[in-house]
Structures are given as C-alpha cells and as structure tokens.
Design a protein around this motif. Structure first.
Motif, mmCIF file in Angstrom:
data_model
loop_
_atom_site.group_PDB
_atom_site.id
_atom_site.type_symbol
_atom_site.label_atom_id
_atom_site.label_comp_id
_atom_site.label_asym_id
_atom_site.label_seq_id
_atom_site.Cartn_x
_atom_site.Cartn_y
_atom_site.Cartn_z
ATOM 1 N N PHE A 45 39.832 44.194 33.284
ATOM 2 C CA PHE A 45 38.785 43.673 32.926
ATOM 3 C C PHE A 45 37.469 43.745 33.886
ATOM 4 O O PHE A 45 36.607 43.767 33.456
ATOM 5 N N SER A 46 37.931 44.141 35.077
ATOM 6 C CA SER A 46 36.811 44.532 36.222
ATOM 7 C C SER A 46 35.927 45.670 35.769
ATOM 8 O O SER A 46 34.917 45.686 35.758
ATOM 9 N N GLY A 91 28.126 45.667 32.042
ATOM 10 C CA GLY A 91 27.074 45.571 32.440
ATOM 11 C C GLY A 91 25.988 46.634 32.796
ATOM 12 O O GLY A 91 24.739 46.445 32.515
ATOM 13 N N PHE A 113 34.188 39.059 31.006
ATOM 14 C CA PHE A 113 35.488 40.224 31.495
ATOM 15 C C PHE A 113 35.333 39.892 33.073
ATOM 16 O O PHE A 113 36.700 40.018 33.728
ATOM 17 N N PHE A 114 34.378 39.573 33.593
ATOM 18 C CA PHE A 114 34.336 39.100 35.211
ATOM 19 C C PHE A 114 35.598 38.089 35.430
ATOM 20 O O PHE A 114 36.393 38.094 36.159
ATOM 21 N N TRP A 154 25.257 40.617 29.068
ATOM 22 C CA TRP A 154 25.471 40.145 30.337
ATOM 23 C C TRP A 154 26.517 38.754 29.996
ATOM 24 O O TRP A 154 27.519 38.942 31.131
ATOM 25 N N GLU A 196 39.210 39.136 35.006
ATOM 26 C CA GLU A 196 39.722 40.102 36.024
ATOM 27 C C GLU A 196 40.808 39.558 36.696
ATOM 28 O O GLU A 196 41.539 40.263 37.344
ATOM 29 N N SER A 227 29.842 40.667 29.711
ATOM 30 C CA SER A 227 30.369 41.351 31.262
ATOM 31 C C SER A 227 30.776 40.117 32.200
ATOM 32 O O SER A 227 31.775 40.212 32.737
ATOM 33 N N PHE A 228 30.117 38.840 32.081
ATOM 34 C CA PHE A 228 30.547 37.720 32.734
ATOM 35 C C PHE A 228 31.799 37.290 32.391
ATOM 36 O O PHE A 228 32.909 36.941 33.180
ATOM 37 N N SER A 265 33.790 44.894 32.787
ATOM 38 C CA SER A 265 32.626 44.009 33.043
ATOM 39 C C SER A 265 31.675 44.995 33.582
ATOM 40 O O SER A 265 30.532 44.730 33.504
#
Length: 181
Positions: A41-42, A49, A31-32, A25, A35, A28-29, A45
C-alpha cells in the motif's frame, strides 16, 4: 464576458477539479494508513499521490482548451492551479480531521512507537547520532497534538506544496494562441 463572470467561472471549475485532486489525496492517505497492514500500500500511496499532480495538470489543460478556447495567461493558469490545490487541501484536511478525531484512536502513533522500538531502528539512530531520548521526546510531542492541530499542519503543508507545484504546471500550460478545431 465580464471579469467577474470569468473569475466566477474559474472558481467554479477550480472547485470541481480541487475535489477531484482532493479525492486522490484522500485515497493516497488511505493507502498510507493501509501500509501498516500491507507494505504494498505504500507504493500505491506514492503512485496515487504523484498521479494527482498529473490529473491537476490535465484538468488545467482541459479547462484551457474546452472553456477558454485554448488561450490562458500565466496569471490565470496560476490562479486556477492555486485554487485547485487550495480546495484539494481543504478537502484533505477535513478528511484527516475526521480520521484522527473518530477513526485513528492512537493507531498511527502506536505503529510508529512499535517501529522506533525495533533493534534495526536503534541501529539506524546510532548511525545518525540520534539519541533514543530525542525520539521519545518527538513521539511525546506527536501524542500531545489534537486532531485539529494535525489537520491544520497538513493543510498548511499541502497548500505550500500545491502553490509551489502550481508554478511549473502553469508555466507549461499557458497559451496565447487559440486552438484550432
């Protein structure tokens, strides 16, 4: 083995697996946040996730097969899965607090303000009948949040989502039959 020992064993494995899921997680954050620099990167993410759900299910299956010899009740599987998501949410909230307290410095809010000021976004607002003043009020409300408020909001959301996801995962992986080697 006594009930207490079984519960302690379950918590121990759930903590470790929660750390694994929480690490996914956090990735993933990250990568968020990334973005805003690169739109690819979106997608990363999203993939990380979603893969965390698969990893959590695989870890539950591994716990069932390797530790419990292939037998796990629905209630035990549900407790295990819920604990995994609780520990993951706790780790994620700590990481988000650190990010918003020490690293962000208003970056995310400024990126959202930049997006909401584009002509394309204004056209989208008009299409949905949303006034620009409502968007400004929402942005002001976001700006007023402290890092701990943001982290606690995400913590609560992650726990609720994790508990909801735990139901089908536990139902799919419960087993009353011993595994044969």
């Amino acid at each position: 083995m006594t009930i207490r020992e079984e519960y302690e064993q379950l918590k121990s494995y759930a903590r470790f697996d929660g750390a694994v899921v929480g690490g996914l997680w956090i990735l993933s954050f990250a990568f968020f946040i990334g973005e805003f620099y690169n739109p690819l990167f979106s997608f990363a993410s999203l993939i990380v996730g979603v893969s965390s759900l698969v990893v959590a299910a695989l870890r539950l299956k591994r716990f069932r097969d390797n530790v419990l010899e292939g037998v796990i009740s629905l209630s035990r599987a549900l407790l295990y899965s819920m604990l995994v998501y609780f520990y993951a949410a706790l780790l994620m909230a700590a990481a988000q607090f650190v990010y918003f307290q020490f690293i962000d410095n208003g970056f995310m809010l400024s990126q959202y303000a930049e997006v909401t000021s584009t002509p394309e976004f204004k056209t989208l607002l008009d299409a949905y009948g949303v006034k620009q003043s409502e968007v400004k009020m929402a942005m002001d409300n976001l700006a007023a949040l402290r890092p701990i408020d943001i982290a606690l909001q995400f913590f609560t959301t992650n726990i609720i989502i994790g508990f909801i996801v735990s139901l089908p995962i536990s139902a799919m992986l419960k087993s009353r039959y011993k595994r044969r080697f």
